[in-house]
Design an enzyme around this catalytic site. Structure first.
Site, mmCIF file in Angstrom:
data_model
loop_
_atom_site.group_PDB
_atom_site.id
_atom_site.type_symbol
_atom_site.label_atom_id
_atom_site.label_comp_id
_atom_site.label_asym_id
_atom_site.label_seq_id
_atom_site.Cartn_x
_atom_site.Cartn_y
_atom_site.Cartn_z
ATOM 1 N N LYS A 1 0.765 -1.278 0.331
ATOM 2 C CA LYS A 1 0.001 -0.188 0.052
ATOM 3 C C LYS A 1 1.450 1.111 0.121
ATOM 4 O O LYS A 1 1.826 1.533 0.431
ATOM 5 C CB LYS A 1 -1.205 -0.412 1.285
ATOM 6 C CG LYS A 1 -0.091 0.148 2.791
ATOM 7 C CD LYS A 1 -1.603 -0.522 3.439
ATOM 8 C CE LYS A 1 -0.247 -0.095 4.919
ATOM 9 N NZ LYS A 1 -1.185 -0.673 6.245
ATOM 10 N N TYR B 1 16.307 30.333 9.118
ATOM 11 C CA TYR B 1 15.387 30.079 9.520
ATOM 12 C C TYR B 1 15.436 30.606 10.972
ATOM 13 O O TYR B 1 15.604 29.328 11.631
ATOM 14 C CB TYR B 1 13.986 30.040 9.087
ATOM 15 C CG TYR B 1 13.325 30.148 7.640
ATOM 16 C CD1 TYR B 1 13.714 31.819 7.253
ATOM 17 C CD2 TYR B 1 13.739 28.640 6.636
ATOM 18 C CE1 TYR B 1 13.439 31.532 5.935
ATOM 19 C CE2 TYR B 1 13.248 29.094 5.505
ATOM 20 C CZ TYR B 1 12.533 30.757 4.712
ATOM 21 O OH TYR B 1 12.157 30.554 3.798
HETATM 22 C C1 LIG Z 1 -0.383 -1.525 7.109
HETATM 23 C C2 LIG Z 1 -0.313 -3.034 7.355
HETATM 24 C C3 LIG Z 1 0.079 -4.363 7.792
HETATM 25 C C4 LIG Z 1 1.383 -3.940 7.809
HETATM 26 O O1 LIG Z 1 2.535 -3.199 8.565
HETATM 27 P P1 LIG Z 1 3.743 -3.131 8.957
HETATM 28 O O2 LIG Z 1 3.635 -3.086 10.622
HETATM 29 O O3 LIG Z 1 5.058 -2.390 7.619
HETATM 30 O O4 LIG Z 1 4.163 -4.684 8.758
HETATM 31 C C5 LIG Z 1 -0.407 -5.055 7.962
HETATM 32 N N1 LIG Z 1 -1.792 -5.377 8.517
HETATM 33 C C6 LIG Z 1 -2.194 -4.435 7.809
HETATM 34 C C7 LIG Z 1 -3.898 -4.952 8.359
HETATM 35 C C8 LIG Z 1 -2.160 -3.239 7.673
HETATM 36 O O5 LIG Z 1 -3.102 -1.889 7.880
#
Ligand SMILES: *Cc1c(COP(=O)(O)O)cnc(C)c1O
Length: 356
Positions: A35, A251
């Site tokens: 994702k 800044y």
């Molecule tokens: C993003 C996500 C993962 C991956 O988790 P990590 O900690 O990055 O390994 C797994 N399951 C769900 C439901 C997620 O939303």
């Protein structure tokens, strides 16, 4: 000469991390969470590399992400959509059907709508075992079972809230509830562990795991093995100047030099996702020598004290801010956050290069 920030994405490291996580998966098949454009690494390339390495289960958040991924992972791979599809979102339902995506249905309403509009189309179910974020609550399992009758889910999953803290009693509580929930859907594959969940022991074994951050070399579980960086993020030096003691930087003049210093201004700022909270605490590595970020990180620029690497500090030279010297989670901790936020926030101005 480099003039823009760039991320060199190490596909070989990502597949090696996936192999390591597969080994830790207690005999389960390791999937891959891609994702948010594979956590900023590029879902098309990462998905293709992992599919070539043998990964068969991919997870995204949205149908459009799954649709874009499909041609890179091949027709045989499963692609699951975490956010599911809303009951009245005919377009999303049609997209899932067209690209052969499995929505992860998160409520009775979503389950009812998917079953009534698609009949026998495959799907997954998310059971909420205590996180109170997404998923069907334990108290509604009976109804879910009824709605699933005739054509059950292909995969049943839940998500651990505290997997980084192996001793947290929340883990065992969720594991117990998940076992109870999964027993209601006997034909389905089970899926519980995220990256950190791989290191909780055999009780947490399920058929398919869902590593995300570990694929990219991050993660904060004290039990996880060393993983290789998924990317090297580099900023090119634009200018180098000797600055006298007593002068200030940037800044707000928040940093005062207590000795004369050689300062490099680099092309990378919060407009690229390089967090402003790295002001006066971030680090960089020039030719393997650690150099501190001094003064405020601004939109397009950051300033680095390169006195310790004076011999190689030249315009066009690239300074590492995430990679094999500056580890993702170390840099993120300096910014008061996690590796997840740092890599997923990298902007469109960062050029992605792939090592193959
Ligand atoms: C993003 C996500 C993962 C991956 O988790 P990590 O900690 O990055 O390994 C797994 N399951 C769900 C439901 C997620 O939303």
């Amino acid at each position: 000469m480099a003039t823009r920030p760039r991320a060199r994405v190490h596909l070989d490291n990502i597949t090696a991390n996936w192999q390591r996580l597969s080994t830790a998966a207690e005999g389960a098949q390791a999937g891959a969470v891609v994702k948010a454009d594979a956590y900023g690494h590029g879902a098309a390339k990462v998905g293709a590399a992992l599919a070539r390495a043998g990964c068969q289960h991919f997870f995204v958040a949205y149908p459009f992400e799954g649709d874009a991924l499909r041609r890179h992972v091949g027709a045989g791979a499963e692609i699951y959509v975490f956010n599911g599809v809303a009951a009245d979102d005919d377009e999303a339902i049609a997209l899932c059907r067209r690209a052969a995506l499995l929505p992860v249905l998160n409520s009775l309403e979503q389950l009812r709508a998917w079953r009534s509009s698609t009949g026998e189309a495959p799907y997954a179910l998310h059971i909420d075992t205590g996180m109170n974020r997404l998923g069907i609550p334990m108290g509604q399992l009976g109804e879910a079972r009824l709605l699933a009758s005739g054509h059950g889910p292909d995969l049943v999953m839940s998500h651990l809230a505290c997997a980084e803290a192996a001793d947290d009693p929340m883990n065992a509580r969720q594991q117990g509830r998940f076992a109870e929930a999964a027993a209601r859907f006997p034909g389905a594959l089970t899926s519980l562990p995220n990256t950190a969940g791989h290191f909780l022991g055999p009780a947490y074994r399920s058929d398919v795991t869902r590593p995300g951050i570990g694929l990219y070399g991050g993660g904060t579980s004290p039990r996880q093995p060393a993983l290789a960086p998924g990317m090297t993020l580099e900023a090119p030096i634009l200018t180098v100047n000797e600055v006298p003691a007593g002068d200030t930087v940037g800044y707000g003049a928040t940093y005062t030099l207590d000795r004369p210093a050689l300062l490099a201004t680099v092309a990378m700022g919060y407009g690229d996702g390089f967090l402003r909270s790295l002001t006066n605490c971030g680090i960089a590595a020039l030719d393997g020598t650690f150099c501190p970020i001094v003064g405020r990180v601004s939109m397009d620029l950051a300033t680095i004290d390169v006195t310790a690497a004076a011999g190689v500090a030249k315009p066009g030279a690239l300074i590492e801010v995430i990679g094999s010297h500056v580890r993702l989670e170390d840099q993120a901790a300096r910014a008061g956050t996690l590796g997840y936020e740092l890599v997923t926030g990298l902007g469109a101005r960062v050029e992605r290069h792939y090592d193959r």
